[in-house]
Write an enzyme that holds these catalytic residues in place. Structure first.
Site: not given
Length: 628
Positions: A370, A398, A284
């Site tokens: 979740e 979710r 990243k």
């Protein structure tokens, strides 16, 4: 904002992937370098998601070079990393408008471009969608290819594994690229794996592999032995066993910043049959040292000077609601060792960093899961702990079945600290917290509270934590108004609202009572003062303060409800239902979010456009009283 395209001789002539595919392969390194430089220059001047895109430069170039997009389908999971994709697909000159009102969407968006196959914003959906597209492509019989790009973080979600399991079972042609930006790449290992990746994806190896399987298919013991030998041969150099067991052919890991290596390997894999996984290792923030060193800080950035080693410090301001929540967690944990905080990969965004450091044994980041987070909290509650689930409004969607089935039905004392409720701004439709009041309000046993400022927020957190049943406190993104915080042990009476102001003696007919739910109170105050209305801070969506509603109905001609939630099924709907159940005839105006998905823009811009600022509230009430 203008960028001198003369500084980007290759990129300046790439208005679509067709132009990219006109380049010689030996020009792709330069094209990648220009793309990375352009992304840095553009985002630093306009703000936006940053580190993830820097990490997928070479992959983006390779995919569009090898595949015939948009005929071939390319799906980006979540989409934080898709800025380079937007640049190469005809949106280069509009990139500076990204995440701004009427500008480019922050994520891949079907309405924006034919190259955006799936509208995204939440994680772990790419493999499921790609499999559906692969099945459709097989029926279509046009040799259309399907690719899904998913990060190692998104791969932690159960939905990704459900899709992998299904894909491995039905064995349609598709490629899943696992973008692993946690694995370091040493030069030697990278070169070794690149070599084996080319070998294992090449025609000679795959020909032997498939041919041997056909020869041995009627000899199960020998076939099984050969399969195991192949698995162990590959396992000596690559960690393939897990994906192979799911039915995928695994290649990698390879260096995700070697654009020519990617092109060679992906070109080989493009025509392989069945489900394939290419595991690439990336970094990243690649190419910008500050982002490489701190990819979390540089995940999404404000405008900044690339020549500086740090992002500009924001001006001192009031603490955010997330900070208020994080401080409350720490203070409460100091007094109550049974508190356990749970978050699905939103620890930093939810203000939990200090808590995680000070109380590591009471902190659980369950990754992007979740559903698991909610049921895990249910288990903690059954076991005698006091769980607090910190979750964004749009992410709680979710875990809705678990919210009902595993917490509410069993009436367990789980406190949901719901961040980013209401309009969140620049991330657009997938992130607006527009529906939580609507989908929670219909569930029995739940207590739902909406604070109007930071003092009320802490009072409600205290109240919910001490409540012996499910509770939710939903609060907005951003800062409060500077209200003084209460004592850490102070609570409020369950289901009771407050009358904030009443009209003076000169009040004219008809009389209006504004019932406010949550963070719109400051704007409602301005409107109530100008219109000379009664103003009530309802505080509770469930249970409603019905005695206060009765009082307002008896003493006013018009009831107005205000909330930063969908009108459909929201807090105002609850007021409507109660008044109707009493057989009372009175005019009611519900002000909130419309029955549409709310686009991106700043919170202030969207509130103004939707009439949720003070002037908009005044206009709506005035028109309701005296229709034109």
């Amino acid at each position: 904002m203008t960028i001198n395209l003369a500084d980007y001789p290759l990129l300046a002539n790439i208005d679509s992937p067709d132009d990219l595919r006109m380049l010689d392969q030996n020009q792709l390194i330069q094209a990648s370098n220009e793309l990375r430089s352009y992304l840095l220059s553009s985002v630093s001047k306009s703000s936006g998601h940053f580190a993830s895109g820097l990490g997928t430069i070479e992959l983006t170039v390779a995919l569009h070079y090898v595949y015939k997009t948009p005929f071939d389908h390319l799906i980006w999971d979540v989409g934080h990393q898709a800025y380079p994709h937007k640049i190469l697909t005809g949106r280069r000159d509009k990139l500076h408008t990204i995440r701004q009102k009427d500008g480019l969407h922050p994520f891949p968006w079907r309405e924006e471009s034919d190259y955006d196959v799936l509208s995204v914003g939440h994680s772990s959906t790419s493999i499921s969608a790609a499999l559906g597209l692969a099945v459709a492509a097989e029926k279509e019989a046009l040799n259309r290819k399907v690719v899904a790009v998913i990060g190692d973080g998104a791969m932690t979600a159960g939905m990704a594994f459900e899709a992998l399991n299904h894909a491995g079972d039905i064995k349609r042609d598709m490629l899943v690229i696992l973008n692993d930006n946690e694995m370091s790449i040493s030069e030697n290992v990278g070169a070794l794996n690149n070599h084996f990746a080319k070998m294992l994806s090449g025609s000679i190896y795959t020909g032997i592999r498939e041919g041997s399987k056909r020869i041995l298919k009627n000899l199960p013991p020998i076939k099984e032995l050969a399969s195991r030998a192949e698995e162990h041969l590959k396992g000596m150099v690559v960690p393939s066993t897990f994906f192979e067991e799911l039915g995928f052919n695994y290649i990698g890991p390879i260096d995700g910043h070697d654009v020519n290596g990617l092109v060679d390997t992906i070109s080989n894999m493009r025509n392989l049959k069945g489900p394939q996984i290419l595991h690439i290792a990336t970094k990243k923030g690649k190419g910008y040292e500050a982002a490489e060193q701190d990819p979390i800080k540089y995940h999404a950035v404000p405008k900044f000077d690339p020549s500086q080693t740090s992002l500009p410090k924001s001006k001192p301001s009031l603490p955010t609601y997330s900070k208020i929540f994080g401080d409350w967690l720490c203070k409460t944990a100091e007094q109550n060792k049974s508190l356990v905080a749970v978050t699905p990969a939103m620890g930093e965004g939810s203000g939990m960093v200090e808590f995680s450091q000070r109380f590591p044994e009471q902190y659980f980041d369950v990754a992007i899961a979740e559903q698991h987070a909610v049921t895990f909290a249910a288990g903690l509650a059954i076991g005698g702990r006091k769980p607090v689930v910190a979750i964004y409004s749009s992410f709680l969607q979710r875990g809705y079945d678990q919210f009902i089935h595993d917490v509410a039905i069993q009436n367990l004392p789980v406190l949901f600290a719901i961040d980013r409720a209401g309009i969140v701004g620049a991330d657009g439709p997938t992130h607006q917290g527009a529906f939580d009041l609507s989908f929670m309000r219909c569930v029995p046993n739940i207590v739902i509270m909406a604070p109007s400022d930071e003092r009320e927020c802490q009072l409600m957190l205290n109240t919910g934590f001490k409540h012996n049943g499910p509770s939710a406190v939903r609060y907005p993104r951003g800062c409060g108004n500077g209200a003084q915080l209460p004592d850490i042990n102070e609570t409020i009476e369950m289901g009771k609202g407050n009358i904030i102001s009443q009209p003076n003696a000169e009040n004219s007919e008809p009389s209006v009572a504004i019932l406010n739910f949550g963070s719109t109170l400051d704007e409602a105050k301005i409107a109530a003062q100008q219109l000379n209305c009664t103003l009530v801070d309802m505080r509770f969506i469930k249970p409603l303060d019905v005695s206060l509603i009765d009082k307002m109905v008896k003493t006013h001609d018009i009831i107005v409800t205000i909330e930063d939630n969908a009108i459909a099924g929201g807090a105002g709907s609850g007021v409507n239902e109660y008044i109707l159940s009493q057989g009372i005839a009175i005019k009611i105006l519900n002000i909130g979010l419309p029955d549409s998905f709310i686009k991106h823009g700043t919170q202030q811009e969207i509130h103004h456009e939707l009439g949720l600022d003070s002037q908009g509230i005044i206009n709506k009430i005035t028109r309701f009283i005296k229709p034109v």
